[in-house]
Design a protein around this motif. Structure first.
Motif, short mmCIF file in Angstrom:
data_model
loop_
_atom_site.label_atom_id
_atom_site.label_comp_id
_atom_site.label_asym_id
_atom_site.label_seq_id
_atom_site.Cartn_x
_atom_site.Cartn_y
_atom_site.Cartn_z
N MET A 276 -42.60 1.94 35.94
CA MET A 276 -43.61 1.47 34.98
C MET A 276 -44.11 0.09 35.40
O MET A 276 -43.32 -0.77 35.79
N THR A 277 -45.42 -0.14 35.33
CA THR A 277 -45.98 -1.42 35.73
C THR A 277 -45.58 -2.53 34.76
O THR A 277 -45.23 -2.27 33.60
N LEU A 278 -45.64 -3.76 35.25
CA LEU A 278 -45.30 -4.90 34.40
C LEU A 278 -46.21 -4.96 33.18
O LEU A 278 -45.77 -5.29 32.08
N HIS A 279 -47.49 -4.65 33.37
CA HIS A 279 -48.46 -4.67 32.28
C HIS A 279 -48.02 -3.74 31.14
O HIS A 279 -48.05 -4.10 29.96
N LEU B 230 -44.50 -5.01 29.46
CA LEU B 230 -44.63 -6.14 28.53
C LEU B 230 -45.28 -5.74 27.22
O LEU B 230 -44.98 -6.31 26.16
N SER B 231 -46.18 -4.76 27.26
CA SER B 231 -46.87 -4.35 26.03
C SER B 231 -46.17 -3.16 25.36
O SER B 231 -46.74 -2.55 24.45
N ASP B 232 -44.93 -2.88 25.76
CA ASP B 232 -44.20 -1.79 25.12
C ASP B 232 -43.68 -2.19 23.75
O ASP B 232 -43.46 -1.34 22.88
N GLU B 233 -43.45 -3.49 23.55
CA GLU B 233 -42.93 -3.98 22.27
C GLU B 233 -43.34 -5.44 22.12
O GLU B 233 -43.43 -6.18 23.12
N GLY B 234 -43.56 -5.88 20.89
CA GLY B 234 -44.11 -7.20 20.65
C GLY B 234 -43.33 -8.33 21.25
O GLY B 234 -43.91 -9.29 21.78
N ARG C 69 -48.09 -1.26 20.21
CA ARG C 69 -47.88 -1.35 21.65
C ARG C 69 -49.22 -1.22 22.35
O ARG C 69 -50.24 -0.90 21.74
N GLY C 70 -49.23 -1.47 23.63
CA GLY C 70 -50.41 -1.27 24.45
C GLY C 70 -51.60 -2.10 24.00
O GLY C 70 -51.53 -3.32 23.86
N ARG C 71 -52.73 -1.42 23.76
CA ARG C 71 -53.98 -2.11 23.46
C ARG C 71 -53.90 -2.96 22.20
O ARG C 71 -54.54 -4.02 22.12
N ALA C 72 -53.15 -2.51 21.21
CA ALA C 72 -53.04 -3.30 19.98
C ALA C 72 -52.43 -4.67 20.26
O ALA C 72 -52.90 -5.70 19.75
N LEU C 73 -51.39 -4.70 21.08
CA LEU C 73 -50.75 -5.97 21.42
C LEU C 73 -51.65 -6.82 22.31
O LEU C 73 -51.76 -8.04 22.12
N PRO D 34 -35.66 -11.49 33.65
CA PRO D 34 -35.29 -10.24 34.35
C PRO D 34 -35.13 -9.05 33.42
O PRO D 34 -35.45 -7.91 33.80
N GLU D 35 -34.64 -9.28 32.21
CA GLU D 35 -34.46 -8.18 31.26
C GLU D 35 -35.75 -7.84 30.52
O GLU D 35 -35.99 -6.68 30.18
N LEU D 36 -36.58 -8.85 30.27
CA LEU D 36 -37.84 -8.60 29.56
C LEU D 36 -38.79 -7.74 30.38
O LEU D 36 -39.58 -6.98 29.82
#
Length: 395
Positions: free
Chosen positions: A1-4, A7-11, A81-85, A381-383
């Motif tokens: 999964m890409t970093l983008h 990061l937008s998987d959860e607030g 998640r995603g676009r909303a964030l 590293p975990e985020l």
């Protein structure tokens, strides 16, 4: 999964790092690069921009990350998640462009961006509450609503160049955050204490007294009402002393035996302590104490909120990245740096310690920044990678 996408998987993955970076960057630039001035500040004093950027910039990002992470757990609803964030990031970030430079000409459009993400957060809370037919998050909605109104009043004053009115409403907004801090400490402390006392989760050995759960937030609300109503300095001073005492009362929840020495408990109690001492000093300044209101507010807002937010970053960050409690040395050092930065910022101005060498507030800003950078370096590293959360309802 890409970093983008990660990061937008959860607030919290997106907004906790943004809040940490901004909390570290802004004071360091202001004190170390611009010498307590701003490149494009003309009608508004730089101090007004400083307050606005810490309250709606650094703490705003932390608020978005916390609520968009905690509310889905508390209500068992799908998370944003995603676009909303990324949409919230765009609104929050657009407002920061003006704040970083103190661009008075951009005060109005930047204010609209801040109001947009605050209104979006409020609508989100109310919608989830209605959908789930729950009152569990309505208290947070009330405080976010108050923050939105304070932001609107402050931004209107900033757009008009009314520095005194802007400073008043920014102070109100900062104190609203202390009400939110009281709510968060009341909920997070219970979860953390029970996990520490019984890691299996099979029992709940710690149960706070129901009358004390919302005491700090409630007394902050009363004192805020007096502040807005324009009560005399003496009356409002006593109200803020009462609110400060309620935060000091929260420290008693940390006395859980040997486990009270755990860093997770110490930092939560230190947050309550800084908030309490700051409000006590703030109230005392209005009753004739020999110090100004500003350093007292920094103890409460910089110390209480700063350590409280860093504690949430550390604790929620571990649970939501699939880890159990047990903080690393770097994060513990981050707590110490932030606490030391608060003391160096406030105590010399109150006449209790000598001024440190160097430009005003630079050493305090450097220690403060180092604390948030240490946390981010420890958790990055975990985020940036996904794995299952450590357990349910642990935000």
């Amino acid at each position: 999964m890409t970093l983008h996408r990660t990061l937008s998987d959860e607030g919290f993955r997106l907004f906790f790092p943004l809040a940490a970076l901004y909390a570290a960057l802004w004071p360091l630039l202001w004190a170390g690069v611009w010498g307590l001035d701003l490149p494009f500040a003309r009608d508004l004093p730089p101090g007004v921009w400083h307050a606005n950027e810490m309250i709606f910039g650094a703490w705003g990002a932390a608020l978005i990350g916390f609520l968009t992470t905690a509310v889905p757990e508390w209500t068992d609803t799908p998370r944003l998640r995603g676009r909303a964030l990324w949409g919230l990031v765009a609104l929050w970030g657009a407002a920061r462009v003006a704040g970083l430079l103190g661009a008075d000409a951009l005060a109005a459009p930047a204010g609209l961006c801040d109001l947009a993400w605050l209104a979006g957060l409020l609508v989100y809370l109310l919608r989830v509450s209605w959908q789930r037919r729950t009152t569990r998050i309505l208290t947070f909605a009330v405080w976010v609503g108050g923050l939105t109104l304070a932001c609107a009043a402050a931004r209107w004053a900033m757009a008009l160049g009314a520095a005194e009115a802007a400073a008043f409403w920014l102070r109100v907004a900062g104190l609203v955050y202390l009400g939110l801090l009281g709510l968060v400490l009341a909920r997070v402390t219970v979860q953390v204490t029970n996990v520490i006392l019984d890691p299996t989760g099979e029992s709940t050995p710690f149960r706070p007294h129901p009358g004390r759960v919302n005491l700090a937030a409630g007394l902050v609300a009363v004192a805020l009402a007096g502040e807005i109503a324009g009560l005399s300095p003496a009356v409002s001073g006593f109200l803020w002393i009462a609110a400060g005492a309620a935060f000091m009362d929260r420290i008693a929840e940390g006395f859980i035996g040997r486990a009270a020495l755990r860093a997770e408990i110490v930092v939560l109690m230190a947050s309550a302590g800084f908030a309490g001492v700051g409000l006590l000093a703030f109230g005392a300044s209005r009753l004739g104490a020999p110090w100004a209101e500003t350093p007292a507010l920094h103890i409460a807002l910089m110390g209480g909120l700063g350590l409280g937010i860093l504690a949430v970053f550390a604790i929620a960050g571990r649970f939501h990245t699939g880890q159990d409690l047990g903080l690393h040395v770097a994060t513990k050092a981050a707590f110490a740096c932030v606490g030391a930065g608060v003391l160096l910022r406030a105590l010399p101005e109150m006449g209790w310690t000598p001024w440190p060498p160097g430009p005003p507030y630079l050493l305090a800003a450097a220690l403060w920044a180092l604390g948030f950078v240490l946390w981010l370096a420890d958790y990055w590293p975990e985020l940036r990678r996904l794995r299952p959360a450590a357990g349910p309802d642990r935000c």
